[in-house]
Design an enzyme around this catalytic site. Structure first.
Site, short mmCIF file in Angstrom:
data_model
loop_
_atom_site.label_atom_id
_atom_site.label_comp_id
_atom_site.label_asym_id
_atom_site.label_seq_id
_atom_site.Cartn_x
_atom_site.Cartn_y
_atom_site.Cartn_z
N TYR A 1 -9.30 -6.37 3.87
CA TYR A 1 -9.52 -6.05 5.29
C TYR A 1 -10.86 -6.64 5.78
O TYR A 1 -11.54 -7.34 5.03
CB TYR A 1 -9.42 -4.53 5.49
CG TYR A 1 -8.03 -4.03 5.11
CD1 TYR A 1 -6.93 -4.29 5.95
CD2 TYR A 1 -7.80 -3.37 3.90
CE1 TYR A 1 -5.65 -3.88 5.58
CE2 TYR A 1 -6.52 -2.96 3.54
CZ TYR A 1 -5.45 -3.22 4.38
OH TYR A 1 -4.17 -2.83 4.02
N PRO B 1 -7.08 6.79 -1.29
CA PRO B 1 -6.64 6.58 0.09
C PRO B 1 -5.30 5.87 0.14
O PRO B 1 -5.12 4.85 -0.54
CB PRO B 1 -7.75 5.70 0.68
CG PRO B 1 -8.38 5.03 -0.52
CD PRO B 1 -8.27 6.01 -1.65
C1 LIG Z 1 1.39 3.39 0.00
C2 LIG Z 1 -0.01 2.98 -0.31
C3 LIG Z 1 -0.94 2.93 0.71
C4 LIG Z 1 -2.27 2.57 0.46
N1 LIG Z 1 -3.18 2.59 1.48
C5 LIG Z 1 -4.50 2.41 1.21
C6 LIG Z 1 -5.48 2.63 2.21
O1 LIG Z 1 -5.21 3.03 3.34
N2 LIG Z 1 -6.77 2.40 1.88
C7 LIG Z 1 -7.13 1.98 0.62
O2 LIG Z 1 -8.32 1.78 0.36
N3 LIG Z 1 -6.20 1.79 -0.35
C8 LIG Z 1 -4.91 2.01 -0.08
N4 LIG Z 1 -3.98 1.90 -1.09
C9 LIG Z 1 -4.42 1.58 -2.46
C10 LIG Z 1 -4.57 2.84 -3.30
O3 LIG Z 1 -5.67 3.60 -2.85
C11 LIG Z 1 -4.80 2.49 -4.79
O4 LIG Z 1 -5.90 1.63 -4.88
C12 LIG Z 1 -3.60 1.82 -5.44
O5 LIG Z 1 -2.41 2.53 -5.19
C13 LIG Z 1 -3.82 1.69 -6.95
O6 LIG Z 1 -4.02 2.97 -7.53
P1 LIG Z 1 -2.83 3.69 -8.38
O7 LIG Z 1 -2.53 2.74 -9.51
O8 LIG Z 1 -3.39 4.99 -8.83
O9 LIG Z 1 -1.65 3.82 -7.48
C14 LIG Z 1 -2.65 2.23 -0.86
C15 LIG Z 1 -1.71 2.26 -1.89
C16 LIG Z 1 -0.40 2.65 -1.64
C17 LIG Z 1 0.58 2.72 -2.78
#
Ligand SMILES: Cc1cc2nc3c(=O)[nH]c(=O)nc-3n(C[C@H](O)[C@H](O)[C@H](O)COP(=O)(O)O)c2cc1C
Length: 362
Positions: free
Chosen positions: A183, A24
């Site tokens: 949150y 997400p």
């Molecule tokens: C731009 C952005 C927006 C995000 N928005 C959400 C969100 O709406 N809900 C959520 O649970 N996590 C959100 N996250 C966290 C990501 O789901 C994820 O946990 C985080 O990017 C780490 O994973 P990765 O290392 O694969 O990027 C967001 C991350 C990024 C970079």
């Protein structure tokens, strides 16, 4: 090469063609009134076209009271919002992926809300950290009002109502309750943010109670056959290093309680999914989830940027992996991994100066 990643699987009754999901990610690209439009439809569909087995949407706010967290965040409350999501969900499904709506209540981390000028949370404690600039925020978070019993009941009902709209009106395959990252639900779970002395604060069970009650209310509303997950974390957008105070034993208890409340999956997120969750032990949060909730599907997220890291995590402790920033850089991440093609780095302008979806990104 990646036998687990590309093996089909199921959650509840829903079939996935592989185990790679889009994590997400909030992109503040809805209309001012929270309606997702054409750009978001193409953006979400492009991940399905790129081979992802499933897409978890960004957090959708759930009522016209205190849940909205960011300006231009989409909601799933009004008929227009639901109609917009119907188009998005249909486009993702048509391209062959499962689509899950993440439901969020921002609580004390709300930076912008068309419906209210104030924020609410478990207690009148100002959140740590600073508002997020890439979501148009600036400066400290507001001091929230402590929620009344009535406001807590209304928030639970809003999760259930929104889950119903997501599954029964907008055509989502399932919903994910956002219990992570600082949150509202996580605020209740967090010792320093929740100073309540009633049945919504204190012991681990009481601090987790709001999350559990939301899960039960949503399950009651959408039925046993709809897919229901929960996302949970230690770190927060406003406190990256936070660790659960009860350590491993507490984590095992948390996962057991989430399973018992009736979720089909638990989505754990850490900075690096494979690293030990606590400094005095070796198990990752995904491993603890597997141990504490053995009958529940586990989704792991965090730094699983390439096919090898994802495959190793599936071999170790997870049933699915969720890919965040690497997916933003490669909407076709699964196809590239499968074909042994190089992955692109994330271009700087994707999340900066603001996190909106940019032209050419999809
Ligand atoms: C731009 C952005 C927006 C995000 N928005 C959400 C969100 O709406 N809900 C959520 O649970 N996590 C959100 N996250 C966290 C990501 O789901 C994820 O946990 C985080 O990017 C780490 O994973 P990765 O290392 O694969 O990027 C967001 C991350 C990024 C970079």
């Amino acid at each position: 090469m990646h036998p687990l990643l590309f093996t089909p699987s199921r959650i509840n009754r829903i079939a996935f063609k592989n185990r790679a999901l889009v994590a997400p990610m909030t992109r503040i690209s809805a209309s001012e009134t929270g309606v997702p439009g054409e750009v978001m439809r193409r953006y979400y569909a492009s991940f399905a076209q790129g081979g992802f087995g499933g897409v978890i949407t960004e957090g959708l706010y759930i009522d016209n009271a205190w849940s909205q967290t960011y300006a231009f965040q989409p909601g799933i409350v009004s008929d227009e919002q639901v109609a917009g999501w119907r188009e998005v969900a249909a486009a993702v499904k048509e391209a062959g992926a499962v689509v899950i709506a993440q439901l969020i209540h921002g609580g004390a981390l709300s930076q912008a809300n068309r419906h209210r000028d104030t924020t609410i949370g478990p207690s009148a404690v100002k959140p740590r950290g600073q508002q997020m600039a890439f979501y148009y925020g600036k400066g400290d978070y507001a001091l929230p009002e402590a929620m009344s019993e009535q406001q807590i009941r209304e928030a639970i009902a809003s999760f259930a109502d929104s889950a119903d709209r997501a599954v029964n009106q907008a055509g989502f395959d399932g919903v994910e309750i956002h219990g992570a990252n600082g949150y509202l639900l996580d605020q209740f779970f967090t010792d320093y943010q929740n100073q309540r002395e009633d049945d919504w604060g204190g012991t681990l069970e009481k601090r987790l109670r709001l999350t559990l009650e939301v899960i039960r209310a949503v399950r009651d509303r959408i039925g046993r056959e709809a897919m229901l997950g929960v996302r949970i974390s230690q770190g927060k957008v406003n406190d990256f290093q936070h660790k659960w105070q009860e350590g491993e034993a507490g984590a095992l208890k948390v996962f057991g309680l989430l399973q018992k409340a009736g979720v089909d999956y638990i989505h754990v997120t850490e900075y690096k999914a494979w690293q030990p969750a606590f400094s005095d032990n070796t198990r990752s949060l995904a491993a603890l989830a597997r141990a504490g909730a053995p009958d529940t599907v586990i989704i792991a997220n965090g730094g699983l940027d390439d096919g090898e890291l994802a495959e190793d995590q599936l071999a170790a402790d997870a049933d699915f992996v969720a890919i965040g920033k690497a997916a933003l850089a490669n909407h076709d991440w699964p196809l590239r991994v499968q074909q042994g093609e190089a992955l692109r780095p994330l271009a700087e302008n994707v999340l900066s100066p603001v996190a909106t979806i940019k032209e050419g990104e999809y």
